[in-house]
Design a protein around this motif. Structure first.
Motif, short mmCIF file in Angstrom:
data_model
loop_
_atom_site.label_atom_id
_atom_site.label_comp_id
_atom_site.label_asym_id
_atom_site.label_seq_id
_atom_site.Cartn_x
_atom_site.Cartn_y
_atom_site.Cartn_z
N ASN A 113 0.98 -1.34 0.17
CA ASN A 113 0.07 -0.01 -0.07
C ASN A 113 0.85 1.14 -0.02
OD1 ASN A 113 -2.17 -1.63 -0.14
ND2 ASN A 113 -2.76 -1.19 2.10
N GLY A 114 1.91 1.27 -0.54
CA GLY A 114 2.88 2.21 -0.99
C GLY A 114 3.91 2.53 0.09
N ILE A 115 3.81 1.70 1.34
CA ILE A 115 4.79 1.91 2.58
C ILE A 115 5.92 0.58 2.13
CG2 ILE A 115 5.07 1.57 4.93
CD1 ILE A 115 2.11 2.32 5.12
N PRO A 116 7.09 1.12 1.99
CA PRO A 116 8.35 0.25 1.74
C PRO A 116 8.16 -0.96 2.87
CG PRO A 116 9.04 2.53 1.79
CD PRO A 116 7.74 2.55 2.18
N ILE A 117 8.58 -2.23 2.37
CA ILE A 117 8.95 -3.36 3.55
C ILE A 117 9.98 -3.94 3.16
CG2 ILE A 117 6.00 -3.90 3.49
CD1 ILE A 117 6.81 -5.84 1.13
N HIS A 118 10.36 -4.88 4.40
CA HIS A 118 11.61 -5.36 4.34
C HIS A 118 11.43 -6.78 5.14
CE1 HIS A 118 15.90 -6.13 5.40
NE2 HIS A 118 16.11 -5.12 4.44
N VAL A 119 11.99 -7.73 4.71
CA VAL A 119 12.09 -8.91 5.42
C VAL A 119 12.50 -9.01 6.76
CG1 VAL A 119 12.19 -10.24 3.03
CG2 VAL A 119 14.64 -9.77 4.39
N SER A 120 12.35 -10.03 7.37
CA SER A 120 12.53 -10.20 8.72
C SER A 120 14.13 -10.31 9.14
CB SER A 120 11.73 -11.44 9.60
OG SER A 120 12.32 -11.70 10.79
N ASP A 121 14.68 -9.67 10.09
CA ASP A 121 16.06 -10.21 10.52
C ASP A 121 16.13 -11.07 11.88
OD1 ASP A 121 15.23 -8.27 12.46
OD2 ASP A 121 16.78 -6.95 12.23
N HIS A 122 15.20 -11.81 12.18
CA HIS A 122 15.34 -12.67 13.04
C HIS A 122 15.79 -14.00 12.63
CE1 HIS A 122 11.23 -10.63 15.09
NE2 HIS A 122 12.34 -10.10 15.07
N VAL A 123 16.53 -14.69 13.59
CA VAL A 123 17.11 -15.92 13.30
C VAL A 123 15.73 -16.91 13.37
CG1 VAL A 123 19.29 -15.57 14.07
CG2 VAL A 123 17.52 -16.30 15.60
N LEU A 124 16.02 -18.19 12.73
CA LEU A 124 14.90 -19.06 12.71
C LEU A 124 14.29 -19.51 13.94
CD1 LEU A 124 13.02 -20.02 10.36
CD2 LEU A 124 14.58 -22.17 10.51
N HIS A 125 15.19 -19.79 14.91
CA HIS A 125 14.27 -20.40 16.22
C HIS A 125 13.61 -19.25 16.96
CE1 HIS A 125 18.08 -18.78 17.96
NE2 HIS A 125 17.35 -18.29 19.06
N GLU A 126 13.50 -17.93 16.41
CA GLU A 126 12.74 -16.75 16.99
C GLU A 126 11.64 -16.61 16.08
OE1 GLU A 126 15.70 -13.56 17.29
OE2 GLU A 126 16.25 -14.49 19.16
N GLY A 127 11.69 -17.63 15.05
CA GLY A 127 10.67 -17.15 13.90
C GLY A 127 9.64 -18.28 13.66
N ILE A 128 9.01 -17.87 12.53
CA ILE A 128 7.66 -18.78 12.02
C ILE A 128 8.36 -19.38 10.37
CG2 ILE A 128 5.40 -18.63 11.06
CD1 ILE A 128 5.68 -18.42 14.01
#
Length: 233
Positions: A113-128
């Motif tokens: 929706n016009g707002i810049p996005i960026h991927v996660s910088d979490h390691v996998l054991h903290e993530g989905i």
């Protein structure tokens, strides 16, 4: 399991007409009706008119359009990519239920929706981890779930939405850390793969090799801090 509704076909027909009005010289690769032109040379549109047909959000205007009333997973998105000589240069994915429009242009970043996005910088054991079970390809199901178990042991939790295009948006927006599926068609991942890379992430085949936009392949998409070597065991 590869469900098609009259809405899939109707939306693809509309997209094909309007996109080719914009670029009459372009080829068109669409999921429905065997509209499978070569995209190796010149400009082309790669389209999935509804990704996530099996999910269904009951709405009066969409009566009988989808297959199940899975209200938690109200995911059915429209995915459009433009390629030049077999390389994705533009990607757009729209989720009408959330009114979220994801866009990416090669070398110019990705946005929602016009707002810049960026991927996660979490390691996998903290993530989905998001995954697709390759349900259309029965010979891949056992391997899919073997890899899923590896992911379940490494990650905080796992999710399946039923739409690879939406899962790639979710990775691009930093809402999850990794997505994989062992076989996807180009219309499933063309736009989403550009969204992820333009949002700072990585998209490869599961074995680490480059993806092939002209034919089916596996997909592994991830954020900046995910170590996926365990997937290659």
């Amino acid at each position: 399991n590869d469900l098609v509704t009259r809405y899939d076909k109707a939306i693809q027909d509309i997209l094909q007409k309007r996109l080719l009005d914009i670029a009459p010289d372009a080829h068109f690769l669409g999921e429905e009706e065997n509209v499978h032109e070569s995209i190796a040379k010149g400009r082309a549109f790669v389209v999935d008119p509804i990704d996530g047909t099996t999910n269904r959000l009951p709405m009066p205007c969409f009566s009988n359009s989808f297959a199940h009333q899975i209200r938690t997973y109200a995911v059915s998105v429209i995915s459009v990519a433009m390629t030049m000589d077999g390389e994705v240069t533009l990607g757009v994915i729209y989720n009408p239920y959330l009114d979220e429009m994801y866009t990416a242009q090669k070398g110019k970043g990705a946005s929602c929706n016009g707002i810049p996005i960026h991927v996660s910088d979490h390691v996998l054991h903290e993530g989905i981890v998001l995954y697709g079970s390759a349900s259309y390809y029965r010979e891949l199901i056992d391997e899919s779930f073997r890899l899923l178990r590896l992911c379940a042991d490494e990650a905080m939790d796992i999710r399946r939405s039923g739409s690879a295009a939406w899962d790639l948006c979710t990775i691009a927006a930093g809402r999850a850390e990794m997505f994989f599926e062992l076989r996807l068609q180009p219309w499933d991942f063309a736009a989403g793969s550009l969204l992820v890379t333009e949002a700072g992430g990585t998209v490869t085949c599961v074995d680490g090799s480059p993806i092939t936009i002209s034919k089916p392949c596996s997909i592994l998409a991830k954020g900046t801090q995910v170590d996926d070597e365990f997937m290659r065991k």
